[in-house]
Design a protein around this motif. Structure first.
Motif, PDB file in Angstrom:
ATOM      1  N   UNK A 172     -59.829  51.424   2.000  1.00 17.06           N
ATOM      2  CA  UNK A 172     -59.351  49.976   1.998  1.00 17.06           C
ATOM      3  C   UNK A 172     -59.296  49.232   0.761  1.00 17.06           C
ATOM      4  N   UNK A 173     -60.260  49.341  -0.058  1.00 17.53           N
ATOM      5  CA  UNK A 173     -60.435  48.682  -1.264  1.00 17.53           C
ATOM      6  C   UNK A 173     -59.191  49.169  -2.467  1.00 17.53           C
ATOM      7  N   UNK A 174     -58.923  50.614  -2.197  1.00 10.52           N
ATOM      8  CA  UNK A 174     -57.814  50.946  -3.109  1.00 10.52           C
ATOM      9  C   UNK A 174     -56.462  50.481  -2.603  1.00 10.52           C
ATOM     10  N   UNK A 175     -56.462  50.418  -1.363  1.00  8.86           N
ATOM     11  CA  UNK A 175     -55.021  49.671  -0.698  1.00  8.86           C
ATOM     12  C   UNK A 175     -54.770  48.590  -1.156  1.00  8.86           C
ATOM     13  N   UNK A 176     -55.650  47.541  -1.002  1.00  8.79           N
ATOM     14  CA  UNK A 176     -55.531  46.136  -1.453  1.00  8.79           C
ATOM     15  C   UNK A 176     -55.415  46.068  -3.065  1.00  8.79           C
ATOM     16  N   UNK A 177     -55.963  47.110  -3.692  1.00  7.43           N
ATOM     17  CA  UNK A 177     -56.089  46.854  -5.150  1.00  7.43           C
ATOM     18  C   UNK A 177     -54.574  47.324  -5.713  1.00  7.43           C
ATOM     19  N   UNK A 178     -54.141  48.567  -5.336  1.00  7.49           N
ATOM     20  CA  UNK A 178     -52.878  48.953  -5.754  1.00  7.49           C
ATOM     21  C   UNK A 178     -51.510  48.173  -5.202  1.00  7.49           C
ATOM     22  N   UNK A 179     -51.749  47.785  -4.185  1.00 11.96           N
ATOM     23  CA  UNK A 179     -51.085  46.632  -3.690  1.00 11.96           C
ATOM     24  C   UNK A 179     -50.689  45.389  -4.526  1.00 11.96           C
ATOM     25  N   UNK A 180     -51.642  45.144  -5.340  1.00 14.98           N
ATOM     26  CA  UNK A 180     -51.528  43.851  -6.274  1.00 14.98           C
ATOM     27  C   UNK A 180     -50.476  44.302  -7.491  1.00 14.98           C
ATOM     28  N   UNK A 181     -50.547  45.712  -7.502  1.00 19.21           N
ATOM     29  CA  UNK A 181     -49.678  46.115  -8.917  1.00 19.21           C
ATOM     30  C   UNK A 181     -48.145  46.454  -8.228  1.00 19.21           C
TER      31      UNK A 181
END
Lengths: 192, 157
Positions: A106-115
């Protein structure tokens, strides 16, 4: 006899020379092809061959990294934005978190979506991460926890580039000029 | 500002002179107690999703006539702010805490990606790209300087 040896030596030496058309560091043949078993942003176990068919950029980091990781990903985003759309679609960036304690699907999903959509987050347990980092001769480690429970994670700053067949091609560093990175990404996207 | 030049006009009545002296003294001492503001430019805060730590970058020039020491920072928008420096050794990157940074008169330091940066943690209120965020820089000698940082996107270069 000596002349034969010299000729042989020179031939082997030239054969070992890196391709002069790459502008970042050519590491073709010096590291094994892309292989791993990790967990993706949907919580599914994935292996490297599911990512073949596109140029892959592999980077190790962690989401609680305020400076280097976002800077590297932002640079890669800037580089791909300078490519034409077809070439850009061929590039995928695998952000492997070496901090599974704080980073999950979950944290990775929102993190990479920001880029951007071409950024994919992956992580795994210590065994899977150790296997992958050892494979590419990089290390990672955890710093001391402070009173708030925060800790630093040391990691390699290098970006490994693989072609669509999963063969390693380049080592891209923070110090490589943007023009060089863009040129090499375009070359990779065209099938080199 | 030398105190000698701040004296009431000789032609004023005595009581008025006394009030004037007091008033001028107050102005003068206030002036010397508060440090001149140092030049800060390009102050930006790179946001990340959720409550992930943000990075603060800026350029600080010691425009005063004596050395200053930057000792830290705080912000009403974050619960904890620390000064760090990214260090790259033999291909391995890590962060080092920075206790203080001395700047001689005229010296400039850049807090920029890959080097010195503020690490802003525990967001106290929601922030979006474009927000102005107040950050107070702390200097030795109990000096503080308020700086407005602009919140920028994760992909900001």
């Amino acid at each position: 006899m000596r002349r034969c040896i010299m000729a042989l030596f020179v031939t082997l030496w030239i054969a070992g020379c890196s391709d002069p058309d790459w502008q970042t560091k050519d590491i073709s043949g010096l590291m094994p092809s892309l292989a791993f078993e990790l967990i993706d942003e949907n919580g599914n176990t994935v292996s490297a061959d599911q990512f073949l068919g596109k140029t892959t950029l592999l980077f190790f980091g962690f989401t609680h990294c305020p400076d280097v990781c976002p800077t590297t990903l932002a640079r890669l985003d800037a580089a791909t934005q300078r490519m034409d759309e077809a070439a850009r679609d061929d590039i995928q960036v695998l952000f492997v978190s070496v901090d599974p304690r704080r980073d999950n699907a979950e944290t990775l999903d929102s993190y990479t979506a920001a880029f951007g959509p071409q950024f994919i987050g992956l992580t795994g347990d210590k065994a899977a991460l150790d296997k992958l980092t050892r494979r590419y001769r990089v290390t990672y480690g955890y710093g001391e926890e402070d009173s708030e429970g925060s800790y630093d994670v040391s990691h390699s700053s290098a970006v490994f580039a693989f072609n669509a067949q999963g063969e390693v091609r380049l080592l891209i560093r923070d110090s490589d000029p943007m023009d060089a990175v863009v040129a090499d990404l375009e070359r990779l996207a065209s099938g080199a | 500002m030398p105190l000698m030049s701040l004296t009431p006009h000789p032609s004023l009545p005595r009581l008025a002179k006394r009030w004037c002296s007091t008033f001028l003294l107050l102005i003068a001492t206030t002036g010397t107690m508060a440090a001149a503001e140092l030049e800060v430019s390009e102050a930006r805060l790179r946001l990340l999703p959720g409550d992930l730590p943000a990075a603060g970058y800026f350029t600080l020039t010691n425009t005063s006539e004596k050395g200053v020491t930057l000792t830290g920072a705080d912000s009403p928008a974050f619960g904890n702010v620390m000064m760090h420096r990214s260090v790259n050794q033999d291909g391995v990157t890590r962060m080092e805490p920075v206790a203080q940074l001395e700047l001689a008169a005229g010296e400039q330091v850049e807090f920029a990606p890959g080097g010195y940066h503020l690490m802003l943690m525990k967001r106290a209120r929601p922030l979006v790209v474009g927000d102005d965020v107040e950050v107070n820089l702390h200097f030795a000698g109990n000096q503080r300087q308020r700086v407005t940082f602009r919140a920028v996107a994760p992909t900001a270069q």
